[in-house]
Motif scaffolding. Structure first.
Motif, PDB file in Angstrom:
ATOM      1  N   LYS A   1      35.498  40.028  40.656  1.00 41.75           N
ATOM      2  CA  LYS A   1      36.791  40.511  40.157  1.00 41.75           C
ATOM      3  C   LYS A   1      36.728  40.794  38.650  1.00 41.75           C
ATOM      4  O   LYS A   1      37.266  41.799  38.174  1.00 41.75           O
TER       5      LYS A   1
ATOM      6  N   ILE B   1      32.861  49.914  49.705  1.00 49.86           N
ATOM      7  CA  ILE B   1      33.997  50.089  48.808  1.00 49.86           C
ATOM      8  C   ILE B   1      34.969  51.119  49.366  1.00 49.86           C
ATOM      9  O   ILE B   1      34.576  52.239  49.721  1.00 49.86           O
TER      10      ILE B   1
ATOM     11  N   ILE C   1      38.926  41.415  48.155  1.00 51.78           N
ATOM     12  CA  ILE C   1      37.494  41.182  47.987  1.00 51.78           C
ATOM     13  C   ILE C   1      37.056  40.249  49.106  1.00 51.78           C
ATOM     14  O   ILE C   1      37.534  39.116  49.206  1.00 51.78           O
TER      15      ILE C   1
ATOM     16  N   SER D   1      33.608  35.523  44.202  1.00 51.29           N
ATOM     17  CA  SER D   1      34.716  36.488  44.221  1.00 51.29           C
ATOM     18  C   SER D   1      35.340  36.634  42.840  1.00 51.29           C
ATOM     19  O   SER D   1      35.703  37.740  42.432  1.00 51.29           O
TER      20      SER D   1
ATOM     21  N   LEU E   1      35.075  45.725  49.526  1.00 52.96           N
ATOM     22  CA  LEU E   1      36.086  45.836  48.473  1.00 52.96           C
ATOM     23  C   LEU E   1      37.114  46.900  48.819  1.00 52.96           C
ATOM     24  O   LEU E   1      36.787  47.934  49.402  1.00 52.96           O
TER      25      LEU E   1
ATOM     26  N   ILE F   1      43.055  45.602  42.319  1.00 53.01           N
ATOM     27  CA  ILE F   1      42.133  45.106  43.347  1.00 53.01           C
ATOM     28  C   ILE F   1      42.956  44.628  44.537  1.00 53.01           C
ATOM     29  O   ILE F   1      43.719  43.667  44.436  1.00 53.01           O
TER      30      ILE F   1
END
Length: 291
Positions: free
Chosen positions: A220, A284, A235, A216, A248, A232
């Motif tokens: 990132k 995503i 995740i 992760s 994501l 962000i």
């Protein structure tokens, strides 16, 4: 490509493990009986465990490499966790019986000096298993295979148990009474620890346990290199056997067009797959900052 090359090595590693562990197990069972060593018999059980672990690679690999279909839209990757759980449970039953047997022998003060051949087979086992471990360790890491990694540590722990047997034989030969059953008990306790850890890991895999934290952090870092992304939100990575699936949720500026968002999604997916070969499925979602 290194990843593809290692994928071809999976079956080779499995067969190498089966034949090596089978040979060692048969020799240990015979010498454990002939040489009168409970420690070698315990090591023989361990070699049998290694053989089963190696054989499970052949079974799971044939399923794991299948693509998605209507019945299994996420593929067959989790068969590795199922196989690892079944093998681990079977092993725990066997070593429990052996542990009780050696505790009884120790309490009843049953002991004898093992034959010198037990030392010879112990040394051969240490050399063979350490070599096999290095092979499995490489393939398992490159393929992110639960069963190959389990087999790798099974053969390395077999090398450790063989070393313990060697120490036990030498000590008993020097007149240290009861050392052989004590070593055998120590081996079974060590096996409880190793196999129990594999069982817990396999059960977690079946329950969609989150993937490792380091992965992760790497993801990132990659995402932060994309200037268009402002934040962000989350995740989530989970293991599906040899592959990893990632979800994501990312923040972007509200003035981006649909075409720009689609292009950004493809850019992020390509970037992650380029650096993390094990990640095959990426989902995503985008939100505007402040929402």
């Amino acid at each position: 490509m290194k990843y593809s090359h290692c994928e071809e090595c999976v079956v080779k590693a499995a067969w190498a493990g089966v034949f090596t562990s089978l040979t060692l197990a048969l020799l240990k069972y015979y010498i454990g009986w002939f040489g009168g060593s409970a420690g070698v018999t315990a090591a023989a059980i361990h070699s049998t465990i290694c053989m089963v672990s190696s054989a499970s690679i052949l079974f799971t690999h044939s399923f794991a490499k299948r693509g998605e279909d209507e019945r299994f839209p996420y593929g067959y990757g989790k068969i590795e966790f199922v196989a690892s759980s079944v093998v681990s449970l079977s092993i725990l039953v066997v070593i429990t019986v052996f542990f009780i047997s050696n505790m009884r022998a120790l309490l009843q003060e049953l002991h004898h000096v093992p034959h010198v051949t037990t030392a010879v087979i112990a040394i051969a086992s240490i050399v063979a298993n350490e070599s096999l471990y290095r092979y499995f360790h490489c393939v398992g890491n490159e393929m992110n295979s639960v069963t190959v990694k389990a087999a790798a540590w099974a053969v390395r722990s077999d090398a450790f148990t063989s070393l313990a047997v060697l120490i036990g034989v030498i000590g008993t030969s020097l007149g240290i009474r009861h050392l052989d059953p004590v070593i055998a008990i120590g081996i079974t306790l060590f096996l409880f620890y190793i196999v129990g850890g594999h069982l817990i890991h396999s059960v977690r895999g079946l329950m969609d346990y989150s993937s490792d934290e380091e992965l992760s952090l790497r993801i990132k870092k990659l995402i932060k290199s994309v200037k268009t992304i402002t934040g962000i939100r989350s995740i989530r990575a989970r293991s599906m056997g040899q592959i990893i699936k990632v979800d994501l949720e990312l923040e972007v500026e509200s003035n981006l067009t649909v075409e720009e968002v689609d292009k950004l999604e493809e850019e992020v997916a390509v970037l992650i797959r380029k650096h993390e070969k094990r990640i095959k499925d990426i989902s995503i979602g985008f939100v505007t900052g402040g929402n």
